[in-house]
Design an enzyme around this catalytic site. Structure first.
Site, mmCIF file in Angstrom:
data_model
loop_
_atom_site.group_PDB
_atom_site.id
_atom_site.type_symbol
_atom_site.label_atom_id
_atom_site.label_comp_id
_atom_site.label_asym_id
_atom_site.label_seq_id
_atom_site.Cartn_x
_atom_site.Cartn_y
_atom_site.Cartn_z
ATOM 1 N N LEU A 105 -6.424 68.693 -147.986
ATOM 2 C CA LEU A 105 -6.301 70.362 -147.824
ATOM 3 C C LEU A 105 -7.471 70.775 -146.730
ATOM 4 C CD1 LEU A 105 -6.433 71.403 -151.716
ATOM 5 C CD2 LEU A 105 -4.513 71.481 -150.015
ATOM 6 N N LYS A 151 -9.394 74.621 -158.319
ATOM 7 C CA LYS A 151 -9.474 73.363 -157.755
ATOM 8 C C LYS A 151 -10.529 72.538 -158.241
ATOM 9 C CE LYS A 151 -10.198 71.210 -153.044
ATOM 10 N NZ LYS A 151 -11.123 70.335 -153.214
ATOM 11 N N ARG A 208 -6.505 57.888 -155.193
ATOM 12 C CA ARG A 208 -6.014 58.542 -153.951
ATOM 13 C C ARG A 208 -6.409 57.471 -152.703
ATOM 14 N NH1 ARG A 208 -7.788 61.431 -149.392
ATOM 15 N NH2 ARG A 208 -6.383 62.502 -148.614
ATOM 16 N N LYS A 250 -0.986 77.737 -152.797
ATOM 17 C CA LYS A 250 0.207 76.991 -152.237
ATOM 18 C C LYS A 250 1.411 77.882 -152.150
ATOM 19 C CE LYS A 250 -1.413 72.932 -155.106
ATOM 20 N NZ LYS A 250 -1.254 72.168 -156.129
#
Ligand code: IVH
Length: 707
Positions: free
Chosen positions: A105, A141, A162, A320
């Protein structure tokens, strides 16, 4: 039919059942029902934090399932709730290539930057969609580890980190132990909606602060190195090769997106979240959709102050664009989408000058360095001191007096010096060496080969004793109100307290000559001291300051001994046999009681009237019939102050109560916390006794005094 009714029906079907008498088909149908019910209760307990049956009933169902699977091994499946921790430790992690990359992000640091991001989105959409004000979804977050979960035909197949965004590590064996992640979706009835054949669910694995604290306490008890923060604890746990270890370290999960979904994802992010919710996937509860961007800005800023009220670390708000059509139009640059942004909370770090390093002597004799700082404001609080942990910490980071340093303060954690800024050096900075002698008593310090801390070996070191007094009187220990750090130090300096038992020998005439004392304040202090004589044995044991004996350890030990004298005569082997007590703790306790002065202290405390016997509510439930809440059936609604529901239930059960989740004719008592649910009305209709728990001591009193 409700889950509770389903469960009751199944319990009836199971009662008195002999697995051997069943046909394979009969067993299969029971196993299927049991699994479905157990999964739904897992969901109520772990995801919704609102269980509808008692723990003991759950255990019974779970055991029944295990028995049936033992009797019919052909019915075992990988997605059974009994199969969370399976298999042997692995040698290494396999790589997992993500079918679609996991993006990162871009950041916005204030209102202006957020507004600029939104304006860019609007401009980017103008060609294709005209002048639109796209709705956005805001999510906290979570500061953890990103995880991609692939479900095929409803079964959890792969869990991968990830990694670099394209290739991650396959950590399925570890993620399977996380109770909040279903092994099979949907959890419970699908509401007519069948799950996609294949779906990748993305989210964050993290550790709750409360669970992090408990884990660190345990690691320290076991003589191991604690984790620096919950994020490291989550990452470190996921990297364990042995799933048995992972299973003992409670991790949590919140989903925030999907990857590839067979049949395509629904049209908006809001729909995605609803889909996930319907499948039984945990979502963070504060997520909110905004049509009005100004309201979103207020939401983001509002969380800067509120973040510490959560039981997990959040470092910002992710904003978002809701509609996927818009997202497709906006696209991605480098590895970050244009349609999302992270509003980062102001840093909890600041730079300042380290003007000096002092050492502090703790109650166990550990001597730790502390930074004296040029005062600096971090997140609204002025910080002028910070911990430097130990000698290695300073040496490894080459921290020097006069350095410009980065200081971090998060929540109620003690501020710490994180690193230096070497570029800011002028050459005037002085390397620092650990003193050879205790600053309080001059005894040469020792550092044991495998340990990071220095120790003052003098058990009569006045600095240690002051810290011990401070520890003894604190709220979690003997809880002597009015006897704080300053006053206890003063009383030690004046020679009025030379051993802990002297606290109980203080008289009004000792206090009255002291500055700040009048008859009333002296009387109040003496009353508080008197009241502390009745504290439970586990508090006294914790208060004595025995190395490695924290609150939890003290409570565990006390379940196995009826008085301090019995403990004094217990061997290290006997203590080590207690679940939760390792050899280090066991030896530390035995060593403490082996010191004659310590035994004298216990005798002294007892002769001053301090309770040294286990109180009935500290005893293990099966041993005691006369617990304060024996036979009382309790239901909780709403949130109780300072305790999670699980903690409250535990405490009530230890006091003898039977905790159930729905109000019925058998309910004796309803405890009402903040934001009560419909149970309150039900209880009022039934005429059940109701107690409003507004303050923690109302609850504590109930535990000790009963109804
Ligand atoms: S969305 C394109 N939503 O933050 C969207 N990420 O800095 C990519 N994170 O790797 C992620 N909470 O691990 C998203 N509600 C949330 C999140 C979140 C935490 C993490 C995630 C990601 C990192 C990006």
């Amino acid at each position: 039919m409700s889950l509770v009714e389903d469960t009751r029906e199944l319990q009836v079907a199971l009662s008195g059942l002999e697995p051997d008498a069943l046909s394979l088909e009969g067993a299969r149908s029971l196993v299927d029902r049991l699994r479905s019910i157990v999964r739904q209760h897992d969901h109520r307990y772990y995801v919704e934090d609102d269980p509808v049956i008692a723990d003991s009933e759950y255990d019974q169902l779970y055991r029944r399932l295990q028995e049936l699977e033992e009797a019919f091994p052909e019915l075992k499946t990988a997605d059974s709730p009994t199969q969370r921790v399976g298999g042997e430790p692995i040698d290494d992690f396999e790589k997992h290539e993500h079918p679609e990359p996991l993006l990162s992000l871009s950041n916005a640091f204030d209102r202006t930057e957020l507004r600029e991001w939104y304006d860019r989105c609007k401009r980017g959409l103008a060609d294709a969609f005209g002048a639109v004000e796209p709705a956005v979804v805001a999510e906290l977050k979570i500061d953890g580890v990103a995880m991609a979960l692939t479900y095929k035909n409803g079964q959890l197949e792969i869990a991968a980190t990830r990694g670099n965004g394209t290739v991650g590590e396959n950590v399925t064996h570890n993620v399977r132990t996380i109770h909040r992640i279903p092994l099979r979706i949907p959890v419970g009835a699908s509401n007519g909606q069948s799950p996609p054949d294949e779906i990748e669910i993305r989210g964050e694995v993290f550790m709750r602060k409360s669970e992090f604290d408990a884990l660190n306490e345990r690691l320290v008890d076991e003589g191991k190195q604690p984790f620096a923060n919950p994020r490291n604890a989550a990452a470190g746990t996921l990297r364990q090769l042995d799933p048995q270890v992972v299973a003992q370290r409670p991790l949590s999960f919140f989903a925030f997106a999907v990857g590839p979904v067979s049949g395509g994802a629904p049209p908006t992010h809001d729909d995605v979240l609803q889909l996930l919710n319907g499948l039984g996937i945990p979502l963070e509860e504060h997520t909110k959709r905004f049509e009005d961007f100004e309201a979103l800005l207020d939401f983001c800023e509002g969380w800067v102050e509120r973040r510490d009220s959560l039981d997990y670390e959040v470092d910002g708000v992710v904003v978002k664009i809701d509609r996927h059509e818009y997202r497709d139009e906006l696209g991605t640059i480098a590895d970050a989408p244009r349609w999302a942004v992270a509003y980062k909370f102001p840093a909890r770090e600041a730079t300042t000058t380290l003007t000096d390093i002092e050492v502090n002597v703790g109650r166990t004799g550990a001597v730790n360095p502390e930074a004296v700082l040029e005062p600096v404001e971090i997140g609204g609080v002025t910080v002028s001191q910070a911990t430097l942990h130990n000698e290695d910490y300073i040496v490894d980071r080459d921290i020097r007096v006069g350095d410009t340093v980065v200081v971090k303060r998060a929540g109620d954690v003690i501020p710490q010096v994180v690193r230096t800024v070497p570029d800011a050096r002028t050459g005037e900075e002085e390397p620092w060496t650990f003193p050879d002698e205790c600053p309080a008593c001059g005894t040469p310090l020792v550092r044991l080969p495998d340990e990071a801390d220095h120790f003052c070996p003098n058990s009569e070191c006045p600095a240690q004793f002051k810290r011990l007094v401070e520890h003894f009187v604190q709220r979690d220990a003997m809880d002597i109100e009015g006897l704080g750090e300053k006053l206890s130090y003063r009383l030690v300096d004046l020679g009025l307290i030379e051993t802990l038992a002297d606290i109980y020998r203080l008289r009004e005439e000792d206090l009255l000559p002291l500055e700040g004392f009048a008859e009333k304040s002296a009387h109040n202090l003496l009353t508080a001291i008197e009241a502390s004589k009745d504290r439970p044995l586990s508090r006294l044991l914790f208060a004595l300051g025995i190395q490695h004996v924290g609150k939890t350890v003290a409570e565990t030990v006390v379940k196995h001994v009826s008085s301090i004298h019995e403990l004094a005569d217990t061997t290290a082997e006997e203590l080590g046999a207690i679940d939760g007590i390792g050899p280090t703790i066991a030896e530390s306790i035995v060593d403490w009681f082996a010191v004659p002065e310590n035994r004298d202290l216990v005798a002294d405390l007892e002769s001053e009237g301090v309770n040294v016997q286990r109180q009935s509510h500290e005893a293990p439930a099966e041993e005691s019939q006369d617990l304060p809440l024996a036979g009382v059936t309790v239901v909780i609604t709403g949130s109780l102050p300072e305790r999670s529901r699980a903690e409250a239930s535990d405490a009530l059960e230890r006091a003898g109560a039977n905790v159930t989740s729905s109000v019925s004719g058998n309910t004796d008592l309803l405890l009402v916390g903040a934001n009560p649910g419909s149970k309150l009305q039900e209880a009022e209709e039934q005429g059940t006794q109701v107690i409003e728990v507004e303050r923690p001591d109302t609850f504590d009193r109930l535990l000790t005094d009963g109804l």
